[in-house]
Design an enzyme around this catalytic site. Structure first.
Site, PDB file in Angstrom:
ATOM      1  N   ASP A  57     -17.002 -21.965  21.208  1.00  9.27           N
ATOM      2  CA  ASP A  57     -16.086 -22.702  20.330  1.00  9.27           C
ATOM      3  C   ASP A  57     -16.864 -23.600  19.377  1.00  9.27           C
ATOM      4  OD1 ASP A  57     -13.650 -23.458  19.308  1.00  9.27           O
ATOM      5  OD2 ASP A  57     -13.073 -24.700  21.029  1.00  9.27           O
ATOM      6  N   HIS A  74     -18.577 -18.461  11.630  1.00 10.93           N
ATOM      7  CA  HIS A  74     -18.390 -17.297  12.514  1.00 10.93           C
ATOM      8  C   HIS A  74     -19.607 -16.361  12.432  1.00 10.93           C
ATOM      9  CE1 HIS A  74     -14.481 -18.642  13.490  1.00 10.93           C
ATOM     10  NE2 HIS A  74     -13.902 -18.340  12.349  1.00 10.93           N
ATOM     11  N   LEU A 121     -28.371  -6.306  31.771  1.00  8.54           N
ATOM     12  CA  LEU A 121     -27.304  -7.308  31.655  1.00  8.54           C
ATOM     13  C   LEU A 121     -25.949  -6.626  31.479  1.00  8.54           C
ATOM     14  CD1 LEU A 121     -26.516 -10.371  31.123  1.00  8.54           C
ATOM     15  CD2 LEU A 121     -26.825  -9.850  28.697  1.00  8.54           C
TER      16      LEU A 121
END
Ligand code: IPE
Ligand code: IPE
Ligand code: MG
Length: 238
Positions: free
Chosen positions: A12, A29, A123
């Site tokens: 955020d 962004h 991962l």
């Protein structure tokens, strides 16, 4: 230091980061998406097995049309670079959320990416796109009810493991640590079932500024907690 095997992140603060620089939100962004790539690499090197990030929520559709479009465009681009990053970090990608609302080309890219990385064992990287925990539960309950109606399942057989098997995250262990950046301290409809026993770490750092050092701080905080619930910890070195 104990490394949690699963870390979930609410990324955020992209908008506020850009605003502070006098730039449009979409610039934030774009920077945020670069941070995702860096953090994947750091997580992989640190031996974190599962990383789940919140990229776009079911509520995010209510943002201005141009911002939603810019986010979708970024996702398109991200899927391309992700294929390369996946190779480097031996990453297995899984998208959680209701992808049926996304454009066809994005859905195809998601499918390609999941298919191409399905045998990777480094991962496990989950990306939540058009994800909302309540929506996930509604979709799960619908499928579960249909199975009961078809007599594949009987009400007295429904237990926690059964409910879990209908969630988008089936087969993935619950996160031991949740990180939310930018100072907000709420869940915003993220992984409500899965976070039942998770430790929460909040930092004022805005997502584009999040670094490996910040990740280490979050893990140190996790280590300072006295955990009696929520699964077994694995001893690993950073
Ligand atoms: C998080 O940054 C990214 C997404 C929700 C897609 P925000 O866009 O929420 O940034 P702030 O909270 O407005 O600063
Ligand atoms: C949560 O962030 C969703 C993502 C990070 C994708 P938001 O910034 O959208 O959350 P709210 O709406 O402020 O709670
Ligand atoms: Mg926000």
């Amino acid at each position: 230091m104990t490394i949690p095997q699963h870390i979930a992140i609410i990324m955020d603060g992209n908008g506020r980061w850009a605003k502070a620089k006098g730039m449009p939100r979409n610039y934030g962004h774009a920077q945020g998406s670069k941070t995702v790539e860096r953090i994947c690499e750091d997580a992989y090197r640190m031996g974190i097995k599962y990383l789940t990030v919140y990229a776009f929520s079911t509520e995010n559709w209510s943002r201005p049309k141009d911002e939603v479009e810019a986010l979708m465009k970024l996702l398109r681009g991200y899927m391309k670079t992700c294929l390369k990053t996946a190779e480097k970090n031996d990453m297995k990608i899984r998208v959680i959320g209701d992808i049926s609302r996304l454009d066809e080309d994005i859905r195809n890219r998601i499918q390609e990416l999941e298919e191409a990385t399905k045998n990777n064992g480094g991962l496990n990287f989950q990306i939540a796109i058009n994800y909302g925990s309540r929506d996930e539960l509604v979709r799960s309950v619908r499928r579960l009810a249909a199975d009961v109606q078809d007599r594949k399942l009987f009400p007295n057989e429904i237990d926690e493991a059964c409910v879990e098997s209908y969630l988008d995250t089936y087969g993935i262990p619950d996160p031991e640590l949740l990180i939310r950046t930018s100072g907000e301290q709420r869940l915003s409809n993220y992984l409500l079932w899965q976070l039942a026993y998770t430790e929460f770490y909040f930092t004022d750092v805005l997502w584009p500024d999040f670094t490996k050092e910040e990740l280490v701080k979050a893990i140190e905080y996790f280590n300072s907690r006295d955990r009696r619930f929520g699964g077994v910890k694995e001893e690993q070195n950073v």
